[in-house]
Design an enzyme around this catalytic site. Structure first.
Site, PDB file in Angstrom:
ATOM      1  CD  GLU A 117      -3.521  -1.735  -1.131  1.00 29.69           C
ATOM      2  OE1 GLU A 117      -3.846  -0.550  -1.318  1.00 29.69           O
ATOM      3  OE2 GLU A 117      -3.805  -2.362  -0.088  1.00 29.69           O
ATOM      4  CG  ASP A 120      -1.731   1.255   1.365  1.00 24.90           C
ATOM      5  OD1 ASP A 120      -2.653   1.460   0.561  1.00 24.90           O
ATOM      6  OD2 ASP A 120      -1.414   2.052   2.269  1.00 24.90           O
TER       7      ASP A 120
END
Length: 494
Positions: free
Chosen positions: A307, A232
């Site tokens: 992610e 992320d």
């Protein structure tokens, strides 16, 4: 009898060319020279000089291309020169000056393919690389360096050699833009070589929750949440850098808005399905029930696994995989960015021409036309953009501009009008047809007032009108004359 003291013709020519080159070298860099000392690293470029150079190169290319676009060729130019009786009166004076002829010759050379330098200059930016020290313009050779004056000292040369060498080493790994023009879709997925890390990417936390025999440390290492956390952060930073470098004219708000479109869960979920991550993900969640948390969460775990894959790449080999992630995401984001620009008017990357209003007024403006700019919307919490209309006296709207404030919106309104060539031609001809005596606004008293400025403001201050009234030709005023204010606010003699 041969004259052995006479130099061969080629040698004489070479000697003459060397003398000319020597003279040019003596004159070169004259603004930097001080006595015969070589230029130091600290004074080779001055900040103000760099600003002027970059500004000049930008304007040079812009106006060079405008000449090619606007000018007829030399044949058409001569036809107009030879038939002045058929040439418009307002154009005729320009035909007697050198600028139109120069433009026609340049346009002709370009049409005949004899102006390769223009094409080289137009392609210069795309071919430029800070790490490549070879000249881009074909007529400039590396061997020419020996003929040039010493504009920098040897220490600076060594410094830039070292910088270039390091840049060349990094360029291969850390490029943002794809090199191939015809790209396969989707772009190739970078590979995680460590099989343990790759397996962990596709293990959801729900698979580990019931493994009570694992320690807390082992459980953390057995699913993809930590990789998701890392990915992320990398995703956010990488997309930020891509947008920041790709769009230098977007504001912070526009960049943030575009970034949110690229890193939203819905977008990441689509990318995850693109690479079939949904088929590889292992989870204990019931994906079939319509009313469970899985459905209510809009399948967020598929965005999470995307992610996690980025995090897995970085954990696997951060040095080599980070540049690969940047290239991959740049290709992946490209069509999304293009789509957003088409449907979102707020994402305007066009530079604002700060001289647009002046340029427009110089082409079509005159007092009676009353060219002015009317704000019709101010920035608000609902809409952060301002809207301004470019109007004339009878209320006709010539163009509309949008911007983050009234000033920028007004400039863009003028830019829009400038792009409408038939409209410009129409009002330019109307202005040319207006007699000079009618091109000023007259007050009720008959005194002349100056024409309005390009933004429609009429300069009607009492002091300036009084000055014009006193100094204007044909004003026969006696010593008893005095200036009085009229009911409409204008001034007149009494």
């Amino acid at each position: 009898m041969k004259d052995y003291n006479k130099k061969p013709q080629k040698a004489q020519k070479d000697g003459a060319e060397e003398q000319i080159a020597k003279k040019h070298r003596e004159n070169a860099y004259s603004i930097h020279k001080s006595e015969d000392k070589p230029l130091e690293l600290t004074n080779a470029y001055q900040y103000s000089q760099v600003l002027q150079l970059e500004h000049a190169v930008t304007n040079f290319m812009e106006y060079f291309n405008k000449i090619i676009q606007l000018s007829p060729n030399y044949k058409v130019y001569l036809e107009n020169v030879d038939r002045p009786q058929e040439t418009s009166v307002e154009i005729l004076p320009a035909m007697l000056r050198h600028k139109l002829k120069c433009a026609a010759e340049l346009a002709s050379l370009n049409e005949l393919g004899k102006l390769p330098l223009l094409e080289e200059l137009n392609n210069y930016e795309s071919k430029f690389s800070a790490s490549d020290r070879k000249p881009i313009l074909k007529d400039l050779k590396e061997s020419d360096l020996d003929k040039m004056s010493a504009s920098v000292n040897n220490e600076m040369v060594r410094h830039w050699n070292e910088v270039s060498r390091k840049a060349e080493e990094e360029e291969e790994e850390d490029g943002y833009e794809p090199e191939e023009t015809k790209k396969k879709w989707p772009p190739k997925l970078p590979e995680i070589k460590n099989s343990a890390i790759k397996a962990r990417v596709f293990i959801h936390k729900s698979m580990i929750n019931d493994k009570l025999y694992l320690s807390e440390h082992d459980m953390i290492k057995a699913h993809n949440e930590r990789l998701e956390f890392l990915g992320d952060s990398i995703l956010n930073t990488t997309i930020t850098m891509i947008l920041y470098n790709k769009f230098p004219h977007l504001s912070e708000g526009q960049l943030s808005k575009l970034r949110m479109k690229l890193i939203s869960n819905e977008r990441l979920k689509k990318w995850s399905f693109l690479y079939k991550f949904n088929e590889k993900l292992r989870t204990n969640l019931d994906k079939t029930c319509e009313n469970n948390d899985f459905k209510h969460g809009k399948q967020k775990l598929y965005a999470d696994v995307f992610e996690a894959y980025i995090g897995g790449l970085i954990e696997d080999d951060p040095k080599h995989n980070l540049p690969k992630v940047r290239k991959w995401l740049s290709k992946l984001a490209s069509p999304v960015i293009e789509e957003e620009f088409k449907k979102d008017d707020d994402l305007d990357v066009n530079e604002v021409d700060i001289n647009a209003k002046k340029t427009l007024y110089s082409l079509i403006g005159y007092a009676a036309l009353n060219l002015h700019y009317k704000p019709i919307q101010k920035p608000s919490s609902e809409d952060s953009n301002a809207l301004v209309e470019c109007r004339i006296k009878d209320g006709t709207v010539l163009g509309v501009g949008k911007g983050r404030n009234i000033k920028i919106a007004g400039m863009r309104a003028a830019q829009q009008v400038l792009q409408n060539k038939p409209l410009i031609e129409k009002y330019a001809n109307l202005r040319a047809a207006v007699p000079r005596s009618d091109s000023v606004v007259k007050g009720p008293s008959g005194s002349k007032r100056s024409p309005p400025s390009d933004d429609g403001d009429d300069d009607s201050s009492a002091s300036q009108q009084a000055k014009r009234a006193n100094l204007g030709p044909g004003n026969d005023t006696s010593s008893n004359s005095r200036i009085v204010a009229m009911p409409d606010g204008s001034l007149a003699f009494n």
